[in-house]
Design an enzyme around this catalytic site. Structure first.
Site, PDB file in Angstrom:
ATOM      1  N   SER A 101       0.801  -1.276   0.132  1.00 26.99           N
ATOM      2  CA  SER A 101       0.156  -0.084   0.008  1.00 26.99           C
ATOM      3  C   SER A 101       0.957   1.471   0.003  1.00 26.99           C
ATOM      4  O   SER A 101       1.995   1.329   0.080  1.00 26.99           O
ATOM      5  CB  SER A 101      -0.790   0.045   1.133  1.00 26.99           C
ATOM      6  N   SER A 105       1.033   3.529   2.480  1.00 30.46           N
ATOM      7  CA  SER A 105       1.039   4.196   3.595  1.00 30.46           C
ATOM      8  C   SER A 105       2.484   4.821   4.023  1.00 30.46           C
ATOM      9  O   SER A 105       2.525   5.383   5.051  1.00 30.46           O
ATOM     10  CB  SER A 105       0.687   3.118   4.657  1.00 30.46           C
ATOM     11  N   LYS A 155       5.656   0.210   9.123  1.00 30.13           N
ATOM     12  CA  LYS A 155       5.461   1.586   9.604  1.00 30.13           C
ATOM     13  C   LYS A 155       6.921   1.959  10.101  1.00 30.13           C
ATOM     14  O   LYS A 155       7.922   1.296  10.338  1.00 30.13           O
ATOM     15  CB  LYS A 155       4.494   1.704  10.502  1.00 30.13           C
ATOM     16  N   SER A 200      -2.550   6.578   6.228  1.00 35.51           N
ATOM     17  CA  SER A 200      -1.933   5.671   6.749  1.00 35.51           C
ATOM     18  C   SER A 200      -2.713   5.114   8.075  1.00 35.51           C
ATOM     19  O   SER A 200      -3.131   5.862   8.850  1.00 35.51           O
ATOM     20  CB  SER A 200      -0.664   5.867   7.208  1.00 35.51           C
TER      21      SER A 200
END
Length: 321
Positions: free
Chosen positions: A126, A128, A183, A286
């Site tokens: 993705s 994010s 992350k 996100s």
């Protein structure tokens, strides 16, 4: 054994198909561990049982041939038809069910050891982590920086370096541990993290941000404001979307949610012991700790550090912060 092996292989194929079709929640680490164990058992059985049997049969065939030739020679017959070489090769050859088990064991073992204790590949699914990581980036995750863990059980067996603010890490998603997320570490245990009006503050200290040229997101064909942000010793880029409010809408009910206070300005969280606060560099696109909570230390998989391939853009290959 051929029938049993066929059933075992069918089981692996069926599991993979069900996983691919979305009928079950797959666990690749468990599948790889089971494949290593099963092929390892076949490999040991091949060395201790099946190969000696085939060698004994080949030797018996050769002995019979030699005895026949000797008997014929005693009768004065020197020209003997037939050659047992081909038959011996067939007897010594591994059957298909050993080729697909014992024959694959060394490769599967190497993959298992590398993936479990050294590096694990990971695909960015993705946006994010834009602009640091793009959709389609294939990255490597260092599995030993933060200490080695037993595969499947995820039990730490060695010490390692502590996580640092600004590290990009892969971890098991707390609401669904079978899924891996990536992350950036924002808050360490004991930190107070505040994200108000899209400005990050840690323990009362605003994290320095410097405006740089806008970022063009090719996936949406849009420009976004881009900043250099300083987290400890780590300098990295982030993007923000001015069209989205600072308010965190739709935060879940999660463990230690009482440590977080939400308002129209944003959110303030006190990171509990043994946990981390994670955020994506694409701050307004996100789903991270602002929405689903803190990441336990046991969920940490490893440190992401290198893009080894992006088939759409080879210039992406290299290390990142």
């Amino acid at each position: 054994m051929p029938l049993l092996t066929a059933l075992i292989l069918a089981g692996f194929v069926g599991y993979g198909a069900a996983w691919y079709m979305g009928n079950i929640e797959g666990n690749f680490a468990l599948v790889l561990f089971l494949a290593t164990v099963v092929t390892g058992l076949y490999w040991v059985a091949e060395r201790l049982v099946f190969l000696p049997r085939r060698r004994a049969a080949a030797q018996a065939l050769q002995a019979q041939s030699d005895q026949r030739r000797a008997d014929l020679a005693a009768q004065g017959i020197s020209q003997v038809d037939g050659d047992v070489a081909v038959a011996r090769e067939k007897l010594l050859a591994q059957p298909w069910w050993l080729d697909w088990t014992a024959g694959l064991f060394p490769v599967i073992l190497i993959v298992f050891l590398l993936r479990s204790f050294v590096f694990e590949p990971f695909k960015i699914p993705s946006g994010s982590m834009i602009p640091t990581l793009l959709v389609g980036d294939l990255i490597l995750v260092n599995k030993f920086t933060y200490g080695l863990k037993l595969p499947v059980l995820n039990t730490r067996i060695t010490g390692g370096k502590p996580l640092q603010r600004g590290d990009v890490v892969v971890f098991r998603y707390p609401p669904k541990p079978s899924v891996d997320y990536i992350k950036r570490v924002i808050g360490l245990p004991g930190d107070e993290v505040r994200y108000f009006h899209k400005q990050l503050t840690i323990n009362g200290q605003p994290m320095p941000q410097t405006r740089i040229s806008d970022f063009f997101d090719a996936t949406t064909s849009e420009y976004f404001k881009q900043f250099n942000e300083q987290l400890g010793e780590k300098n990295h880029r982030i993007i923000v979307d001015d069209r989205r409010p600072a308010f965190i809408a739709g935060a879940d009910q999660f463990q230690y949610r009482d440590n977080c206070v939400y308002s129209v300005e944003g959110v303030t969280c006190k990171v509990p012991a043994g946990h981390y606060f994670m955020m994506g560099d694409n701050r307004d696109n996100s789903l991270d700790s602002r929405y689903w909570g803190f990441v336990p230390d046991d969920n940490i998989v490893g440190k992401a550090f290198f893009v080894w391939m992006n088939f759409g853009d080879l210039s992406r290959i290299g290390s990142f912060q």
